[in-house]
Design an enzyme around this catalytic site. Structure first.
Site, PDB file in Angstrom:
ATOM      1  N   LEU A 179      -6.470  -1.905  -7.402  1.00 33.35           N
ATOM      2  CA  LEU A 179      -5.527  -2.471  -8.366  1.00 33.35           C
ATOM      3  C   LEU A 179      -4.152  -2.653  -7.736  1.00 33.35           C
ATOM      4  O   LEU A 179      -3.198  -1.969  -8.071  1.00 33.35           O
ATOM      5  CB  LEU A 179      -5.432  -1.580  -9.608  1.00 33.35           C
ATOM      6  CG  LEU A 179      -6.668  -1.546 -10.492  1.00 33.35           C
ATOM      7  CD1 LEU A 179      -6.444  -0.657 -11.699  1.00 33.35           C
ATOM      8  CD2 LEU A 179      -7.072  -2.933 -10.939  1.00 33.35           C
ATOM      9  N   HIS A 180      -4.053  -3.605  -6.790  1.00 34.88           N
ATOM     10  CA  HIS A 180      -2.747  -3.946  -6.233  1.00 34.88           C
ATOM     11  C   HIS A 180      -2.058  -4.901  -7.206  1.00 34.88           C
ATOM     12  O   HIS A 180      -2.534  -5.115  -8.324  1.00 34.88           O
ATOM     13  CB  HIS A 180      -2.880  -4.508  -4.810  1.00 34.88           C
ATOM     14  CG  HIS A 180      -3.630  -5.796  -4.725  1.00 34.88           C
ATOM     15  ND1 HIS A 180      -3.020  -7.008  -4.872  1.00 34.88           N
ATOM     16  CD2 HIS A 180      -4.946  -6.059  -4.531  1.00 34.88           C
ATOM     17  CE1 HIS A 180      -3.920  -7.978  -4.756  1.00 34.88           C
ATOM     18  NE2 HIS A 180      -5.099  -7.423  -4.553  1.00 34.88           N
ATOM     19  N   LEU A 181      -0.940  -5.492  -6.827  1.00 32.83           N
ATOM     20  CA  LEU A 181      -0.089  -6.223  -7.765  1.00 32.83           C
ATOM     21  C   LEU A 181      -0.789  -7.345  -8.532  1.00 32.83           C
ATOM     22  O   LEU A 181      -0.687  -7.408  -9.755  1.00 32.83           O
ATOM     23  CB  LEU A 181       1.138  -6.782  -7.033  1.00 32.83           C
ATOM     24  CG  LEU A 181       2.187  -7.434  -7.927  1.00 32.83           C
ATOM     25  CD1 LEU A 181       2.677  -6.460  -8.994  1.00 32.83           C
ATOM     26  CD2 LEU A 181       3.348  -7.917  -7.091  1.00 32.83           C
TER      27      LEU A 181
ATOM     28  N   GLU B 225     -10.326 -11.835  -8.409  1.00 29.99           N
ATOM     29  CA  GLU B 225     -10.439 -11.897  -6.952  1.00 29.99           C
ATOM     30  C   GLU B 225     -11.862 -12.065  -6.518  1.00 29.99           C
ATOM     31  O   GLU B 225     -12.785 -11.708  -7.142  1.00 29.99           O
ATOM     32  CB  GLU B 225      -9.865 -10.633  -6.321  1.00 29.99           C
ATOM     33  CG  GLU B 225      -8.372 -10.548  -6.517  1.00 29.99           C
ATOM     34  CD  GLU B 225      -7.728  -9.498  -5.649  1.00 29.99           C
ATOM     35  OE1 GLU B 225      -8.400  -8.536  -5.228  1.00 29.99           O
ATOM     36  OE2 GLU B 225      -6.546  -9.642  -5.385  1.00 29.99           O
TER      37      GLU B 225
END
Length: 87
Positions: free
Chosen positions: A14-16, A87
């Site tokens: 859970l990156h930006l 993604e």
């Protein structure tokens, strides 16, 4: 209150960008939405709170929704996470 465990599948966790996708979806609902993870709880409607959770690929989290549209929120958020958060 309803809850469900889901695994984060996208390779970067859970990156930006995925945190933003998750928060955008959570903000569509009136119910409160929390992420329970190994180290505590994060507000799924706050990008900073989600980023602070440091959730990685393969981590299992528990979505907890409470409010008037809790079931709809839980289903939609679980689907978004299972689909890889864009993604």
């Amino acid at each position: 209150m309803v809850s469900r465990r889901v695994s984060v599948k996208n390779p970067s966790g859970l990156h930006l960008r995925p945190a933003g996708v998750l928060c955008s979806e959570a903000l569509k609902y009136k119910s409160s939405v929390l992420l329970d993870y190994g180290g505590g709880t994060a507000n799924a409607k706050s990008v900073l709170s989600v980023l602070g959770a440091c959730v990685k690929c393969g981590d299992e989290i528990r979505l907890v929704c409470e409010g008037t549209d809790e079931r709809e929120a839980l289903e939609a958020l679980a689907r978004v996470i299972e689909d890889g958060l864009g993604e």
